[in-house]
Design an enzyme around this catalytic site. Structure first.
Site, short mmCIF file in Angstrom:
data_model
loop_
_atom_site.label_atom_id
_atom_site.label_comp_id
_atom_site.label_asym_id
_atom_site.label_seq_id
_atom_site.Cartn_x
_atom_site.Cartn_y
_atom_site.Cartn_z
N GLU A 120 0.93 -1.06 0.06
CA GLU A 120 -0.26 -0.18 0.07
C GLU A 120 1.10 0.96 -0.22
OE1 GLU A 120 -2.68 -0.54 3.36
OE2 GLU A 120 -3.51 -2.15 2.58
N GLU A 160 -6.03 -10.51 -0.75
CA GLU A 160 -6.85 -10.55 0.10
C GLU A 160 -8.60 -10.34 0.05
OE1 GLU A 160 -5.64 -6.80 2.62
OE2 GLU A 160 -3.64 -7.61 2.14
C1 XIL Z 1 -6.52 -6.02 8.32
C2 XIL Z 1 -7.10 -7.30 8.94
O1 XIL Z 1 -7.75 -8.20 9.05
C3 XIL Z 1 -7.41 -6.87 10.68
O2 XIL Z 1 -7.08 -8.57 11.81
C4 XIL Z 1 -6.41 -5.80 11.07
O3 XIL Z 1 -7.23 -5.11 12.26
C5 XIL Z 1 -6.50 -5.03 9.72
O4 XIL Z 1 -5.44 -5.62 8.73
N1 XIL Z 1 -4.64 -4.72 3.73
C6 XIL Z 1 -4.26 -5.32 4.32
C7 XIL Z 1 -4.72 -6.70 4.98
O5 XIL Z 1 -2.80 -4.95 3.76
O6 XIL Z 1 -3.52 -6.36 6.22
C8 XIL Z 1 -5.04 -5.65 6.68
O7 XIL Z 1 -5.92 -6.96 7.03
C9 XIL Z 1 -7.10 -5.42 5.20
C10 XIL Z 1 -6.67 -4.86 4.27
#
Ligand code: XIL
Length: 366
Positions: free
Chosen positions: A155, A260
């Protein structure tokens, strides 16, 4: 009376156990169905990594052949103090992978969110550089022989494709991205290296992402792939942009993965997946506590089917599809961007039962 009550309790327990274990044997397996196409991954949380529920472990290993730690390898958790690393659960994840033949994607080395709190007290370029070097070197070299890949940088881009203002950009300048890849490659030469982001299928952010990738390549560092997180909204999945992105990223010589994946069904007034962005809670924001209406369920199924059709069309370029969670019950979208909601973004429901979307996806392989 007591006997009767107990008997009922016991038979209910047997029914539940039967449903869970019988289910994992009788339902088709995603990883098997797509084994000649791409890897099928999931995000794992602490309790899943620690195998606290054996039936759930069986379910996970029957469905997935790749896994990403949902949180435990993020710097706040793996590197809580300047001189302290906590490898306990990350090591268990690596063991889990070995035991069940699941490839692990490390997530993530350099990210502006979920940073250790001590970073806030650092105000010099030298100290940030030392943190950056030590963190990458220590974490990447620990797992150099037993994980498959790293989300090296996560990101780093704004929505308009410019570089996001982070502590790394502020102190180290834009070269920090290529430098992260160079250092990871040095520490873990046999691990695949990826750049990961959300909304990087959107045209402006995609152009920024392509620019960023070209700079890494021009620096001489290796980058193997790009992850499109895939946090989308039901009925609004940007199929055209996704296809265009697969083609454009692959044209740079990179593997493309969906890292994701989840499809949100609840109201939201912004796009994307910035974990620092939140919305206030009110009942209108949580409409499906009693269950998902059929029309939304069908739309979700149609969206997943169309997505996997697209992934299959480009299976020569797409190497992995990872869901952000095993089932609806443990999705982060129950807590973000509004706390305490009942969300339904994945293929399995709260009891690991396949949803209509699952059957649509698996149906593509019949
Ligand atoms: C999220 C997790 O799922 C949560 O448990 C945590 O509180 C916050 O992060 N993008 C990403 C992930 O790269 O690491 C994130 O994961 C969601 C968005």
């Amino acid at each position: 009376m007591i006997f009767k009550k107990n008997r009922r309790a016991v038979s209910t327990a047997i029914l539940i156990m039967g449903a869970i274990s019988g289910f994992s044997q009788s339902i088709p397996s995603l990883k098997d169905a797509f084994k000649n196409d791409f890897g099928i991954g999931t995000a794992l949380n602490n309790s899943q990594i620690e195998e606290r529920d054996p039936a759930l472990t069986q379910f996970i290993v029957s469905q997935f052949n790749m896994a990403t730690p949902e949180n435990v390898m993020k710097s706040a958790l793996i590197h809580p103090k300047w001189d302290t690393y906590d490898f306990v659960v990350p090591d268990k994840l690596v063991e889990f992978g070995k035991k069940y033949n699941i490839k692990i994607n490390g997530h993530t080395l350099i990210w502006h969110s979920q940073l250790p709190s001590f970073i806030r007290g650092i105000h010099s370029k030298d100290s940030i550089q030392t943190f950056f070097n030590d963190h990458i070197k220590t974490v990447a070299s620990r797992y150099k022989d037993n994980i498959f890949s790293w989300d090296v940088v996560n990101e780093a881009l704004n929505e308009d494709g410019t570089l996001r203002k982070t502590v790394f950009l502020d102190y180290l300048g834009e070269g920090y991205i290529a430098e992260a890849f160079r250092l990871t490659q040095q520490a873990a030469p046999n691990v695949e290296l990826y750049y990961n982001d959300y909304n990087n299928e959107q045209p402006a952010k995609r152009a920024g992402c392509i620019n960023l990738i070209k700079k890494i390549q021009a620096s001489g560092a290796r980058i193997d792939g790009v992850g499109i997180q895939g946090h989308w909204h039901v009925g609004k999945v940007p199929f055209k942009d996704i296809e265009e992105s697969i083609l454009q990223y692959a044209a740079l010589g990179l593997k493309v993965m969906f890292t994701e994946l989840d499809i949100e069904v609840l109201p939201r007034n912004f796009q994307g997946a910035d974990v620092n962005q939140r919305m206030a809670s009110n009942p209108a924001m949580n409409p499906y506590t009693a269950g998902l209406p059929d029309d939304v369920q069908q739309q979700l199924a149609a969206d997943y089917e169309a997505l996997f059709k697209l992934f299959l069309k480009h299976k020569d370029k797409v190497t992995r599809v990872t869901f952000w969670g095993v089932n609806d019950g443990n999705s982060w979208l129950n807590g973000w961007p509004v706390r305490g909601r009942t969300n339904y973004p994945l293929l399995f429901d709260r009891n690991n039962q396949p949803k209509p979307a699952f059957y649509k996806v698996i149906g593509l392989k019949k």
